[in-house]
Design a protein around this motif. Structure first.
Motif, short mmCIF file in Angstrom:
data_model
loop_
_atom_site.label_atom_id
_atom_site.label_comp_id
_atom_site.label_asym_id
_atom_site.label_seq_id
_atom_site.Cartn_x
_atom_site.Cartn_y
_atom_site.Cartn_z
N LEU A 1 0.63 -0.80 -0.23
CA LEU A 1 0.22 -0.20 -0.09
C LEU A 1 1.14 1.48 -0.64
CD1 LEU A 1 -2.76 1.48 0.15
CD2 LEU A 1 -2.79 1.24 3.04
N ALA A 2 1.80 1.61 1.01
CA ALA A 2 2.79 2.20 0.72
C ALA A 2 3.43 2.65 -0.85
CB ALA A 2 3.91 2.26 2.00
N SER A 3 3.58 1.40 -1.55
CA SER A 3 4.26 1.36 -3.03
C SER A 3 3.07 2.05 -3.92
CB SER A 3 4.62 0.70 -3.04
OG SER A 3 5.81 -0.19 -2.23
N LEU A 4 2.14 1.89 -3.27
CA LEU A 4 1.19 2.33 -4.34
C LEU A 4 0.85 3.74 -4.59
CD1 LEU A 4 -1.45 -0.59 -4.10
CD2 LEU A 4 0.26 0.37 -6.52
N LEU A 5 1.07 4.34 -2.75
CA LEU A 5 0.61 5.77 -2.81
C LEU A 5 1.86 6.30 -3.19
CD1 LEU A 5 -0.62 5.60 1.36
CD2 LEU A 5 -1.67 6.70 -1.32
N GLU A 6 3.33 5.91 -2.81
CA GLU A 6 4.33 6.40 -2.94
C GLU A 6 4.18 6.78 -5.02
OE1 GLU A 6 9.21 6.17 -4.19
OE2 GLU A 6 8.32 4.81 -2.45
N ALA A 7 3.62 5.49 -5.93
CA ALA A 7 3.51 6.16 -7.08
C ALA A 7 2.04 6.49 -7.71
CB ALA A 7 2.81 4.30 -7.83
N LEU A 8 1.71 6.64 -6.70
CA LEU A 8 0.03 8.12 -7.21
C LEU A 8 0.26 9.48 -6.43
CD1 LEU A 8 -2.82 6.48 -6.02
CD2 LEU A 8 -2.76 7.26 -7.28
N ASN A 9 1.89 9.29 -5.29
CA ASN A 9 2.02 10.61 -5.79
C ASN A 9 2.99 11.64 -6.15
OD1 ASN A 9 1.29 12.45 -2.12
ND2 ASN A 9 1.01 9.96 -1.94
N ARG A 10 4.52 9.76 -6.86
CA ARG A 10 4.78 10.52 -7.88
C ARG A 10 3.84 11.45 -9.24
NH1 ARG A 10 9.78 8.74 -9.17
NH2 ARG A 10 9.74 7.46 -7.23
#
Length: 857
Positions: free
Chosen positions: A561-570
């Protein structure tokens, strides 16, 4: 006066019309007396009554659905609904009997002939002013009088190609003209769309009523505009000039351009050079012969007319003055719209035509004469006051609505500059039945009738565009004031044969038009339509998966989930938030961040911002997209409105919205791939998709794979990545040994057979760039071609096994990171090169000019 013969009584079987309130002080179109239907309304009233209120409400909803699906809009400046305000259509048509229409049509044709002669005189010999038939201040002090157009040649004997008149009835049923529209009359396209919708929703009623068709009017439009060309050629180049998507009737501009087969252009698409007007296309400059103008004339040329206009074409007046382009209607015809002309028309009709005016105007008094001014001032409390030009500050004022002090202020304004004001007798206006939630009620109505000239005479569209007031008590009938529209049926005495716009003689020569008719602005918009569509679909998929992880709330999912949120914030960065989200600081921080990524339209890269941009650019190319494609775009618009109403507590509902969006964009992709002709427009739209998909996929790989996940989490991260790029099924069928990074990279980076891979995107880009008009020179590779080849070669030469390696010191896939950084640098450069090469003004004359047509004699 219309006939007063009545049909069956409504009171005998009230049904649908039981509560219809017959107006006391106005003429009613349907009823001659309370409960007594006029003869030409009898069949329709009886048929509607038989259908019943419930069925009519269902069909009304079907009509509204068709309007929404076709994206029929009318933009009201400052309206909260923005540029997507749906067109309001009442299902019950306005009926006109055949005999009354014959008389009205004759009066309209006479009036159009008269205004055409006035136009020729004002910009020609000027005898009306010199003989005292028109006062000089009415003409020369009017803001619509364009001095640079004096003496300019007017095309043909009927240079006033298009004319419209707003008609309303007095209390005794007399049809009066309340306004002339000669500059760029709008509404014909809406009348056609109204006919399309109503005839589909009430097919049997339309067929059995024997309604006159509209196709002959639009065929005459095509014939007349072809004839207007100043050059002798089989197929002149005709463009429709629009102010752009922000204009209130932009839908009509796009609709008519598509229906008539003309190129829709803005002022920035045209250029004056070597004494001609040119359309800037991807193949260079193409000469323009006829301009169908849908822009106020003073905005058309910033050099000789309104210097602060960004909408026009610099130098257009000079080309028109030399007769090397025809404009319909001619520049300067806006002067004929002034209500100040109305009291002079009876005398001018006798002067020019030797006959009385057959269709009278509403009683009007121009305040430029002292006696008329005194009359207006002494009756100010009961008259309607209009300025001679809308730019003076208001459209009209009812004296009865003003307070004593306001009337005093208006009186002072009139006394100071009397020639700028006109007083008119207020009309009660007739009422027509309108379908509302509670049944049927009478509303005030105005009819706009349209005429077009040919070589011999004017031709009227049977009926026109009827408009009704927003409520029963309001006297203002205007779409800007919230009014609705009606289809208008002129009843024939016998069935009329269906005809097509494209009816041609067997001897007609067929001319094939090449795909070069694509302005750089349109290519730019199609390119960004492709990019925004791909970005929105990708974001929807990524948000859908992230929401699933968030809602399930399993502890083992937290790293993914943290990785997906990072992708969204990128993709949609917001400083100082990403770190807090990753650390899960505070209760509900991730939910709040996800809501921002979904609905915060002010956040670049958010889903709402991307969808809004897609809708905006889509409306700019409305004429290039099919009705089926627009139905999908309207579905997307509805989803956007739903997303903007979400709260943190409703995030679970966002999953359904994401599913709907993914389905909508899948449909959009299918329609553009299968239904669009493989011309230049499609080419740029697809290039936008390929560049955007490559950039987003590279960004996702960098977010999820460059930081090596723990072995226990790696399979979950890889599955998430494959789900976002819609390649999970392909991976499972191809690789049976389980999820591995090198196999995933082979599928997502290297495999040109996978339509989601980087290699596929860049391979398609190579094909597309190779087919562009400026990439054909042998031995010369452009900057665009070089960047495309370099990017494709970079991906083809990638070693997926090395890309999958993890550096021992950092615990990251450094080689993959370097590869993706290089690609992330080249893709924007490729986009910039495409923009520089094709989305700016072309300077090379089109090859068609090599065969110069002869000037008409």
């Amino acid at each position: 006066m219309p006939e007063v013969t009545t049909g069956p009584s409504l009171s005998a079987a009230p049904g649908l019309f039981g509560g219809y309130g017959f107006p006391v002080s106005a003429f009613d179109e349907m009823c001659a007396a309370p409960g007594e239907v006029r003869e030409h309304w009898s069949y329709l009233a009886s048929a509607l009554n038989d259908l019943g209120g419930a069925e009519l409400q269902r069909r009304r909803e079907e009509a509204w659905r068709q309007i929404r699906d076709n994206d029929v809009t009318f933009n009201i400046y400052g309206d909260p609904q923005g540029m997507g305000r749906p067109w309001d259509l009442d299902l019950i048509p306005l009926l006109i009997g055949s005999e009354e229409w014959r008389v009205t049509e004759t009066g309209l044709m006479q009036r159009a002939e008269l205004l055409n002669l006035i136009l020729h005189d004002i910009y020609g010999p000027g005898t009306l002013v010199s003989k005292g038939l028109l006062p000089p201040e009415l003409v020369y002090a009017h803001p619509g009088f364009l001095r640079p157009c004096v003496g300019a040649p007017l095309p043909g004997t009927r240079s006033l190609v298009f004319y419209a008149a707003d008609l309303a009835r007095s209390a005794d049923g007399q049809l009066l003209v309340i306004g002339d529209r000669a500059q760029a009359p709008s509404g014909a396209g809406y009348a056609l769309e109204n006919r399309m919708v109503v005839s589909r929703v009430l097919p049997s009623l339309f067929r059995d009523s024997h309604v006159h068709r509209l196709a002959n009017y639009f065929r005459t439009v095509r014939h007349t505009l072809n004839r207007l060309s100043p050059f002798d050629q089989d197929e002149p180049n005709i463009v429709l000039l629009t102010p752009g998507p922000a204009n209130e009737v932009y839908f009509e501009h796009a609709y008519l351009a598509s229906y008539l087969g003309y190129t829709l252009v803005q002022g920035s698409d045209l250029q004056v050079k070597d004494g001609r007007v040119w359309l800037m296309t991807l193949d260079g400059l193409r000469p323009v012969d006829v301009i169908l103008r849908r822009m106020d004339d003073n905005y058309c040329d910033p050099v000789e007319l309104r210097e602060d206009s960004y909408l026009g074409v610099p130098g257009l007046v000079n080309v028109a003055r030399t007769g090397r382009v025809s404009i319909a209607n001619p520049l300067g015809s806006g002067l004929l719209d002034t209500p100040a002309l109305l009291p002079f028309l009876p005398a001018l009709s006798r002067h020019f035509l030797g006959e009385d005016l057959r269709l009278p105007s509403v009683p009007s008094w121009w305040c430029g004469y002292a006696r008329e001014c005194d009359y207006v001032l002494s009756n100010l409390e009961r008259l309607v006051i209009k300025p001679v030009h809308p730019g003076i500050g208001f459209r009209f004022i009812f004296g009865s609505d003003l307070s004593k002090s306001e009337r005093a202020d208006l009186s002072a304004r009139i006394r100071a500059r009397p020639h700028l004001f006109v007083g008119q007798e207020p009309l009660a206006m007739s009422t027509a039945p309108v379908l509302v939630e509670s049944g049927v009620e009478p509303r005030r109505t105005v009819l706009r009738s349209f005429l077009v000239a040919d070589e011999h005479e004017y031709h009227a569209m049977p009926g026109g565009l009827a408009r009704v007031s927003a409520d029963a008590d309001r006297l203002v009938v205007s779409n800007q004031a919230g009014g609705a529209s009606k289809d208008t049926w002129v009843l024939a005495t016998e069935p009329e044969r269906h005809t097509s716009l494209w009816l041609e003689s067997r001897q007609a020569r067929h001319v094939f038009t090449t795909s070069g008719e694509l302005p750089g602005r349109v290519a730019d918009n199609l390119y960004w339509l492709g990019r925004y569509a791909e970005r929105a679909e990708f974001t929807s998929r990524l948000l859908r998966l992230t929401l699933q992880f968030l809602i399930t709330g399993e502890s083992e999912d937290s790293d993914c989930l943290a990785s997906l949120l990072e992708a969204l914030n990128r993709q949609a960065p917001r400083p100082r938030v990403a770190a807090a989200v990753a650390a899960d600081v505070g209760p509900g921080a991730r939910e709040t961040e996800l809501l921002s990524l979904i609905r915060d339209e002010a956040r670049p890269g958010s889903l709402s911002q991307t969808l809004s941009a897609l809708l905006l650019v889509g409306r700019s190319v409305r004429d290039r997209l099919s009705n089926d494609t627009w139905r999908v775009i309207n579905d997307i618009d509805e989803e956007l409105r739903s997303l903007q109403r979400l709260s943190v507590a409703q995030l679970i509902d966002a999953l359904d919205e994401m599913d709907n969006l993914v389905q909508a964009f899948t449909a959009f992709s299918g329609l553009t791939q299968e239904n669009m002709t493989r011309g230049r427009g499609w080419l740029f739209l697809d290039m936008g998709r390929r560049i955007e998909r490559a950039a987003l996929t590279a960004g996702l790989l960098r977010s999820l794979l460059v930081p090596a996940a723990e072995p226990a989490q790696e399979s979950m991260v890889l599955e998430a990545l494959l789900s976002v790029v819609d390649s999970l099924m392909s991976y499972r069928r191809r690789y049976r040994q389980g999820l591995q990074v090198d196999s995933l990279l082979e599928l997502i980076v290297y495999d040109e057979r996978n339509p989601r891979s980087l290699a596929y995107q860049l391979s398609r880009m190579e094909e597309h760039v190779g087919g562009l008009p400026r990439e054909q020179d042998k031995g010369v590779r452009s900057e665009l071609g070089r960047l495309t080849l370099e990017s494709a070669t970079l991906v083809r030469l990638a070693d997926v096994r090395r890309l999958a390696e993890i550096a021992t010191e950092s615990g990251r896939r450094e080689i993959l990171d370097q590869f993706l950084v290089v690609l992330a640098t080249r893709l924007p450069a490729l986009s910039d090169a495409l923009t520089a090469a094709y989305f700016r003004a072309a300077e090379t004359p089109h090859q068609l000019l090599r065969q110069r047509p002869r000037a008409r004699q």
